[in-house]
Motif scaffolding. Structure first.
Motif, PDB file in Angstrom:
ATOM      1  N   SER A   8      73.528 105.292  19.121  1.00  0.00           N
ATOM      2  CA  SER A   8      72.061 105.020  19.967  1.00  0.00           C
ATOM      3  C   SER A   8      71.982 103.465  19.737  1.00  0.00           C
ATOM      4  CB  SER A   8      70.925 105.649  19.305  1.00  0.00           C
ATOM      5  OG  SER A   8      71.238 106.914  19.714  1.00  0.00           O
ATOM      6  N   TRP A   9      71.593 103.001  20.756  1.00  0.00           N
ATOM      7  CA  TRP A   9      71.223 101.501  20.985  1.00  0.00           C
ATOM      8  C   TRP A   9      69.563 101.268  20.843  1.00  0.00           C
ATOM      9  CZ3 TRP A   9      70.214  98.201  25.731  1.00  0.00           C
ATOM     10  CH2 TRP A   9      70.084  96.806  25.558  1.00  0.00           C
ATOM     11  N   HIS A  10      69.176 100.529  19.898  1.00  0.00           N
ATOM     12  CA  HIS A  10      67.667 100.328  20.000  1.00  0.00           C
ATOM     13  C   HIS A  10      67.530  98.786  19.735  1.00  0.00           C
ATOM     14  CE1 HIS A  10      66.918 104.651  19.216  1.00  0.00           C
ATOM     15  NE2 HIS A  10      67.967 104.494  18.405  1.00  0.00           N
ATOM     16  N   PRO A  11      67.440  98.342  21.167  1.00  0.00           N
ATOM     17  CA  PRO A  11      67.015  96.856  21.149  1.00  0.00           C
ATOM     18  C   PRO A  11      65.726  96.482  20.778  1.00  0.00           C
ATOM     19  CG  PRO A  11      66.783  97.759  23.345  1.00  0.00           C
ATOM     20  CD  PRO A  11      67.259  98.806  22.394  1.00  0.00           C
ATOM     21  N   PRO A  12      65.437  95.034  20.503  1.00  0.00           N
ATOM     22  CA  PRO A  12      64.437  94.756  19.940  1.00  0.00           C
ATOM     23  C   PRO A  12      63.157  94.642  21.168  1.00  0.00           C
ATOM     24  CG  PRO A  12      65.765  92.872  19.752  1.00  0.00           C
ATOM     25  CD  PRO A  12      66.514  94.072  20.116  1.00  0.00           C
ATOM     26  N   VAL A  13      62.049  94.922  21.221  1.00  0.00           N
ATOM     27  CA  VAL A  13      61.192  95.023  22.316  1.00  0.00           C
ATOM     28  C   VAL A  13      60.803  93.356  22.684  1.00  0.00           C
ATOM     29  CG1 VAL A  13      59.026  95.595  22.979  1.00  0.00           C
ATOM     30  CG2 VAL A  13      60.163  97.306  21.548  1.00  0.00           C
ATOM     31  N   GLU A  14      60.595  92.759  21.625  1.00  0.00           N
ATOM     32  CA  GLU A  14      60.017  91.395  22.021  1.00  0.00           C
ATOM     33  C   GLU A  14      61.271  90.282  21.977  1.00  0.00           C
ATOM     34  OE1 GLU A  14      56.757  90.293  22.346  1.00  0.00           O
ATOM     35  OE2 GLU A  14      56.474  92.328  22.247  1.00  0.00           O
ATOM     36  N   PRO A  15      61.421  89.604  23.006  1.00  0.00           N
ATOM     37  CA  PRO A  15      62.480  88.551  23.212  1.00  0.00           C
ATOM     38  C   PRO A  15      62.298  87.491  22.006  1.00  0.00           C
ATOM     39  CG  PRO A  15      61.075  88.492  25.154  1.00  0.00           C
ATOM     40  CD  PRO A  15      60.335  89.428  24.148  1.00  0.00           C
ATOM     41  N   SER A  16      63.744  87.220  21.422  1.00  0.00           N
ATOM     42  CA  SER A  16      63.906  86.143  20.786  1.00  0.00           C
ATOM     43  C   SER A  16      63.322  84.831  21.131  1.00  0.00           C
ATOM     44  CB  SER A  16      65.215  86.028  20.201  1.00  0.00           C
ATOM     45  OG  SER A  16      66.202  85.799  21.273  1.00  0.00           O
ATOM     46  N   SER A  17      63.326  83.819  20.375  1.00  0.00           N
ATOM     47  CA  SER A  17      62.842  82.447  20.829  1.00  0.00           C
ATOM     48  C   SER A  17      63.784  82.007  21.777  1.00  0.00           C
ATOM     49  CB  SER A  17      62.670  81.528  19.429  1.00  0.00           C
ATOM     50  OG  SER A  17      63.942  81.667  18.785  1.00  0.00           O
ATOM     51  N   LEU A  18      65.220  82.099  21.477  1.00  0.00           N
ATOM     52  CA  LEU A  18      66.005  81.805  22.463  1.00  0.00           C
ATOM     53  C   LEU A  18      65.936  82.257  23.764  1.00  0.00           C
ATOM     54  CD1 LEU A  18      68.588  80.167  23.008  1.00  0.00           C
ATOM     55  CD2 LEU A  18      70.113  81.996  22.150  1.00  0.00           C
ATOM     56  N   GLU A  19      65.706  83.650  23.765  1.00  0.00           N
ATOM     57  CA  GLU A  19      65.575  84.695  25.044  1.00  0.00           C
ATOM     58  C   GLU A  19      64.253  83.809  25.688  1.00  0.00           C
ATOM     59  OE1 GLU A  19      67.481  88.871  24.280  1.00  0.00           O
ATOM     60  OE2 GLU A  19      65.536  88.209  23.327  1.00  0.00           O
ATOM     61  N   GLN A  20      63.121  83.513  25.069  1.00  0.00           N
ATOM     62  CA  GLN A  20      61.995  82.952  25.715  1.00  0.00           C
ATOM     63  C   GLN A  20      62.265  81.653  26.342  1.00  0.00           C
ATOM     64  OE1 GLN A  20      59.118  83.233  22.578  1.00  0.00           O
ATOM     65  NE2 GLN A  20      58.756  85.211  22.605  1.00  0.00           N
ATOM     66  N   ASN A  21      63.233  81.031  25.621  1.00  0.00           N
ATOM     67  CA  ASN A  21      63.391  79.620  26.303  1.00  0.00           C
ATOM     68  C   ASN A  21      64.223  79.859  27.503  1.00  0.00           C
ATOM     69  OD1 ASN A  21      63.547  76.844  26.474  1.00  0.00           O
ATOM     70  ND2 ASN A  21      65.441  76.870  25.078  1.00  0.00           N
ATOM     71  N   ILE A  22      65.126  80.644  27.454  1.00  0.00           N
ATOM     72  CA  ILE A  22      66.030  80.827  28.553  1.00  0.00           C
ATOM     73  C   ILE A  22      65.015  81.325  29.861  1.00  0.00           C
ATOM     74  CG2 ILE A  22      67.830  82.430  29.647  1.00  0.00           C
ATOM     75  CD1 ILE A  22      69.184  82.098  26.873  1.00  0.00           C
ATOM     76  N   ILE A  23      64.051  82.339  29.571  1.00  0.00           N
ATOM     77  CA  ILE A  23      63.448  83.300  30.363  1.00  0.00           C
ATOM     78  C   ILE A  23      62.428  82.026  31.169  1.00  0.00           C
ATOM     79  CG2 ILE A  23      61.158  84.435  30.852  1.00  0.00           C
ATOM     80  CD1 ILE A  23      62.702  86.505  28.950  1.00  0.00           C
ATOM     81  N   LEU A  24      61.926  80.955  30.361  1.00  0.00           N
ATOM     82  CA  LEU A  24      61.346  79.813  30.882  1.00  0.00           C
ATOM     83  C   LEU A  24      61.840  78.897  31.787  1.00  0.00           C
ATOM     84  CD1 LEU A  24      59.243  78.742  27.869  1.00  0.00           C
ATOM     85  CD2 LEU A  24      58.113  79.931  29.750  1.00  0.00           C
ATOM     86  N   HIS A  25      63.284  78.974  31.807  1.00  0.00           N
ATOM     87  CA  HIS A  25      63.965  78.061  32.643  1.00  0.00           C
ATOM     88  C   HIS A  25      64.573  78.713  33.951  1.00  0.00           C
ATOM     89  CE1 HIS A  25      63.508  75.695  29.008  1.00  0.00           C
ATOM     90  NE2 HIS A  25      63.604  74.660  30.043  1.00  0.00           N
ATOM     91  N   ILE A  26      64.672  80.172  33.748  1.00  0.00           N
ATOM     92  CA  ILE A  26      65.397  80.968  34.861  1.00  0.00           C
ATOM     93  C   ILE A  26      64.218  80.868  36.169  1.00  0.00           C
ATOM     94  CG2 ILE A  26      66.101  83.128  35.564  1.00  0.00           C
ATOM     95  CD1 ILE A  26      67.180  83.442  33.091  1.00  0.00           C
ATOM     96  N   LYS A  27      64.833  80.589  37.151  1.00  0.00           N
ATOM     97  CA  LYS A  27      63.634  80.401  38.326  1.00  0.00           C
ATOM     98  C   LYS A  27      64.289  81.533  39.329  1.00  0.00           C
ATOM     99  CE  LYS A  27      61.921  76.576  37.475  1.00  0.00           C
ATOM    100  NZ  LYS A  27      61.224  76.745  36.290  1.00  0.00           N
ATOM    101  N   ARG A  28      65.511  82.007  39.344  1.00  0.00           N
ATOM    102  CA  ARG A  28      65.927  82.896  40.531  1.00  0.00           C
ATOM    103  C   ARG A  28      66.256  84.321  40.140  1.00  0.00           C
ATOM    104  NH1 ARG A  28      69.621  79.155  44.213  1.00  0.00           N
ATOM    105  NH2 ARG A  28      68.643  80.335  45.883  1.00  0.00           N
ATOM    106  N   ALA A  29      66.539  84.560  38.643  1.00  0.00           N
ATOM    107  CA  ALA A  29      67.158  85.857  38.304  1.00  0.00           C
ATOM    108  C   ALA A  29      66.041  86.565  38.025  1.00  0.00           C
ATOM    109  CB  ALA A  29      68.108  85.459  37.196  1.00  0.00           C
ATOM    110  N   LYS A  30      65.128  86.892  38.556  1.00  0.00           N
ATOM    111  CA  LYS A  30      63.857  87.829  38.020  1.00  0.00           C
ATOM    112  C   LYS A  30      64.453  89.099  37.882  1.00  0.00           C
ATOM    113  CE  LYS A  30      60.631  85.055  40.714  1.00  0.00           C
ATOM    114  NZ  LYS A  30      60.135  84.093  39.660  1.00  0.00           N
ATOM    115  N   LEU A  31      65.440  89.596  38.422  1.00  0.00           N
ATOM    116  CA  LEU A  31      65.749  90.874  37.986  1.00  0.00           C
ATOM    117  C   LEU A  31      66.254  91.084  36.575  1.00  0.00           C
ATOM    118  CD1 LEU A  31      66.745  93.927  38.435  1.00  0.00           C
ATOM    119  CD2 LEU A  31      68.885  92.893  39.400  1.00  0.00           C
ATOM    120  N   PHE A  32      66.936  89.999  36.196  1.00  0.00           N
ATOM    121  CA  PHE A  32      67.576  89.776  34.891  1.00  0.00           C
ATOM    122  C   PHE A  32      66.420  89.694  33.831  1.00  0.00           C
ATOM    123  CE2 PHE A  32      71.098  88.341  36.960  1.00  0.00           C
ATOM    124  CZ  PHE A  32      72.070  89.415  36.693  1.00  0.00           C
ATOM    125  N   ILE A  33      65.397  89.193  34.070  1.00  0.00           N
ATOM    126  CA  ILE A  33      64.180  88.981  33.362  1.00  0.00           C
ATOM    127  C   ILE A  33      63.565  90.175  33.166  1.00  0.00           C
ATOM    128  CG2 ILE A  33      61.740  87.764  33.041  1.00  0.00           C
ATOM    129  CD1 ILE A  33      62.989  85.292  34.476  1.00  0.00           C
TER     130      ILE A  33
END
Length: 66
Positions: A5-30
């Motif tokens: 079973s896969w139990h991913p963390p709910v909260e994005p890591s600091s690296l993920e948060q940084n990437i999410i801030l800079h992504i403009k067009r990949a809303k599906l992935f976010i």
């Protein structure tokens, strides 16, 4: 062979948060990142695991993580 079973963390890591801030067009992935723990809940993972049940014919199943 049954996949684990896969139990991913709910909260994005600091690296993920940084990437999410800079992504403009990949809303599906976010969206998928924010909701993956809901989409891949235990019931859905159990349903997916049935595809890896032992069979009498063919090759043994190999989980995608291996």
């Amino acid at each position: 062979m049954r996949p684990l079973s896969w139990h991913p963390p709910v909260e994005p890591s600091s690296l993920e948060q940084n990437i999410i801030l800079h992504i403009k067009r990949a809303k599906l992935f976010i969206f998928l990142r924010h909701h993956r723990h809901e989409l891949f809940d235990d019931a859905f993972q159990e349903e997916l695991a049935t595809f890896y049940a032992p069979r009498l014919r063919g090759q043994s199943p190999i989980p995608p993580r291996n």
